[in-house]
Design a protein around this motif. Sequence first.
Motif, PDB file in Angstrom:
ATOM      1  N   ARG A  15       0.823  -1.400  -0.058  1.00  0.00           N
ATOM      2  CA  ARG A  15      -0.005  -0.173  -0.105  1.00  0.00           C
ATOM      3  C   ARG A  15       0.915   1.361  -0.017  1.00  0.00           C
ATOM      4  O   ARG A  15       0.713   2.230  -0.674  1.00  0.00           O
ATOM      5  CB  ARG A  15      -0.903  -0.007   1.183  1.00  0.00           C
ATOM      6  CG  ARG A  15      -1.615   1.151   1.097  1.00  0.00           C
ATOM      7  CD  ARG A  15      -2.829   1.218   2.298  1.00  0.00           C
ATOM      8  NE  ARG A  15      -4.085   0.377   1.800  1.00  0.00           N
ATOM      9  CZ  ARG A  15      -5.028  -0.253   2.177  1.00  0.00           C
ATOM     10  NH1 ARG A  15      -4.966   0.024   3.645  1.00  0.00           N
ATOM     11  NH2 ARG A  15      -5.855  -0.845   1.754  1.00  0.00           N
ATOM     12  N   GLN A  37       0.886   4.414  -2.718  1.00  0.00           N
ATOM     13  CA  GLN A  37       0.658   5.578  -2.428  1.00  0.00           C
ATOM     14  C   GLN A  37       1.824   6.629  -2.777  1.00  0.00           C
ATOM     15  O   GLN A  37       1.817   7.716  -2.502  1.00  0.00           O
ATOM     16  CB  GLN A  37       0.473   5.616  -0.923  1.00  0.00           C
ATOM     17  CG  GLN A  37      -0.920   5.117  -0.634  1.00  0.00           C
ATOM     18  CD  GLN A  37      -1.368   5.231   0.770  1.00  0.00           C
ATOM     19  OE1 GLN A  37      -0.502   5.719   1.697  1.00  0.00           O
ATOM     20  NE2 GLN A  37      -2.665   5.002   0.902  1.00  0.00           N
ATOM     21  N   LEU A  71      -5.749   7.210  -1.562  1.00  0.00           N
ATOM     22  CA  LEU A  71      -6.331   6.861  -0.226  1.00  0.00           C
ATOM     23  C   LEU A  71      -5.589   7.730   0.903  1.00  0.00           C
ATOM     24  O   LEU A  71      -4.191   7.977   0.515  1.00  0.00           O
ATOM     25  CB  LEU A  71      -6.061   5.582   0.097  1.00  0.00           C
ATOM     26  CG  LEU A  71      -6.803   4.668   0.761  1.00  0.00           C
ATOM     27  CD1 LEU A  71      -8.421   4.654   0.305  1.00  0.00           C
ATOM     28  CD2 LEU A  71      -6.471   2.984   1.132  1.00  0.00           C
ATOM     29  N   ILE A  72      -6.261   7.982   2.108  1.00  0.00           N
ATOM     30  CA  ILE A  72      -5.313   8.613   2.973  1.00  0.00           C
ATOM     31  C   ILE A  72      -4.261   7.783   3.579  1.00  0.00           C
ATOM     32  O   ILE A  72      -4.598   6.572   3.549  1.00  0.00           O
ATOM     33  CB  ILE A  72      -6.537   8.927   4.330  1.00  0.00           C
ATOM     34  CG1 ILE A  72      -8.058   9.626   3.751  1.00  0.00           C
ATOM     35  CG2 ILE A  72      -5.809   9.562   5.386  1.00  0.00           C
ATOM     36  CD1 ILE A  72      -8.954   9.320   4.597  1.00  0.00           C
ATOM     37  N   TYR A  73      -3.126   8.659   3.865  1.00  0.00           N
ATOM     38  CA  TYR A  73      -2.079   7.781   4.211  1.00  0.00           C
ATOM     39  C   TYR A  73      -2.173   7.571   5.638  1.00  0.00           C
ATOM     40  O   TYR A  73      -2.216   8.508   6.574  1.00  0.00           O
ATOM     41  CB  TYR A  73      -0.604   8.556   3.756  1.00  0.00           C
ATOM     42  CG  TYR A  73       0.451   8.051   4.504  1.00  0.00           C
ATOM     43  CD1 TYR A  73       0.832   6.672   4.201  1.00  0.00           C
ATOM     44  CD2 TYR A  73       1.467   8.590   5.585  1.00  0.00           C
ATOM     45  CE1 TYR A  73       2.062   6.017   4.760  1.00  0.00           C
ATOM     46  CE2 TYR A  73       2.347   8.136   5.896  1.00  0.00           C
ATOM     47  CZ  TYR A  73       2.744   6.959   5.526  1.00  0.00           C
ATOM     48  OH  TYR A  73       4.038   6.443   6.049  1.00  0.00           O
ATOM     49  N   CYS A 124       0.426   5.021   7.352  1.00  0.00           N
ATOM     50  CA  CYS A 124       1.306   4.170   7.505  1.00  0.00           C
ATOM     51  C   CYS A 124       0.942   2.854   7.017  1.00  0.00           C
ATOM     52  O   CYS A 124       1.560   1.915   7.378  1.00  0.00           O
ATOM     53  CB  CYS A 124       1.655   4.144   8.837  1.00  0.00           C
ATOM     54  SG  CYS A 124       2.108   5.743   9.683  1.00  0.00           S
ATOM     55  N   GLY A 125       0.324   2.887   5.994  1.00  0.00           N
ATOM     56  CA  GLY A 125      -0.102   1.578   5.068  1.00  0.00           C
ATOM     57  C   GLY A 125      -1.373   0.695   5.504  1.00  0.00           C
ATOM     58  O   GLY A 125      -1.706   0.027   5.113  1.00  0.00           O
ATOM     59  N   GLU A 126      -1.826   1.381   6.892  1.00  0.00           N
ATOM     60  CA  GLU A 126      -2.907   0.894   7.424  1.00  0.00           C
ATOM     61  C   GLU A 126      -4.291   1.169   6.613  1.00  0.00           C
ATOM     62  O   GLU A 126      -4.127   2.125   5.685  1.00  0.00           O
ATOM     63  CB  GLU A 126      -3.065   1.012   8.788  1.00  0.00           C
ATOM     64  CG  GLU A 126      -2.041   0.701   9.771  1.00  0.00           C
ATOM     65  CD  GLU A 126      -2.104  -0.904  10.070  1.00  0.00           C
ATOM     66  OE1 GLU A 126      -3.190  -1.424   9.703  1.00  0.00           O
ATOM     67  OE2 GLU A 126      -0.875  -1.500  10.042  1.00  0.00           O
ATOM     68  N   THR A 127      -5.317   0.586   6.650  1.00  0.00           N
ATOM     69  CA  THR A 127      -6.480   1.038   6.158  1.00  0.00           C
ATOM     70  C   THR A 127      -7.094   1.923   7.023  1.00  0.00           C
ATOM     71  O   THR A 127      -7.199   1.863   8.222  1.00  0.00           O
ATOM     72  CB  THR A 127      -7.624  -0.229   6.078  1.00  0.00           C
ATOM     73  OG1 THR A 127      -6.945  -1.281   5.544  1.00  0.00           O
ATOM     74  CG2 THR A 127      -8.667   0.169   5.307  1.00  0.00           C
TER      75      THR A 127
END
Lengths: 163, 137
Positions: free
Chosen positions: A87, A91, B40-42, B44-47
């Motif tokens: 992810r 990003q 997507l909102i960052y 730290c890689g989490e949803t």
Amino acid sequence: MGLLDKQFNDDNIVLTTVEDILNWARLSSLWQMSFGLACCAIEMMATSASHYDFDRFGVIPRPSPRQADIIIISGTVTFKMATRIKRIYEQMPDPKYIISMGSCSNCGGPYWEHGYHVLKGIDRVIPVDVYVPGCPPRPEALLDGLLTLQNKIRNESLVKKTV
Amino acid sequence: MLTEFGKIFAFMLIAIIFVVVTVFVSKLIRPFRPTKEKLLIYECGETPEGSPWVKFNIRFYVVALIFLIFDVEVVLLVPWTLVYQQYGVTGYFIGFIFLFFLGLGMAYEWKKGDLEWARPNPQSSKLKNAVQEVDAS
């Protein structure tokens, strides 16, 4: 917009000069997503520190993937972390590059056979540009990896890839 | 011929044009490949969970203001400790007058109840009943 982003069908003399400038700009300021995973991260930090001075190649650690150009996968990638790395990589804005640092992220390293929770190489999740061997690699090795990446960027082309 | 103010104006103009041109040109030539995941909102890689535009309690603002009182106090008192001896008794008491006014502000906010924080108010009787019910069952 992306007027210069792989929009051209053939390379002419004007384009090559623009290419040179763009590639030079890109390879001279490779901002790094600060992302340390395991013991390799210590070597990565040592490379950033004053003795080896990553900054002289334009590598500055950034706290957000939105501002980063490269991500150094420094250490053991567990399955749990792999989804997060994927992810974070997604990003980062294009163009983006990946240095796989150390045996663990290259191929699983010492966990290649019995590491039930370790990803056997980060290239199974995201495309890697440069592999840096070592367990962990010395800062010199990481610097060499960065120079290799810079050479790779230096030869990039604006021409649309044809199959 | 440029006047002195004209030079500053030219300097500001060049600065503004430089920024506008840079932003515009980079918008033209940079690669633009947005995806859903990239936008997507960052976290730290989490949803991401919920919206990042969370409402904070207004009382944090009051606490920040109260903090500001002591902040200013420190900023002004530290230089005062270095020089008050040069001004004799007057300089000494001026510091205390300053502290007195800050103390007035402190007393005011204390009286007003801004230092009170809503605490959880457990009803002991209810809790006891719950314990008894658990014991009984």
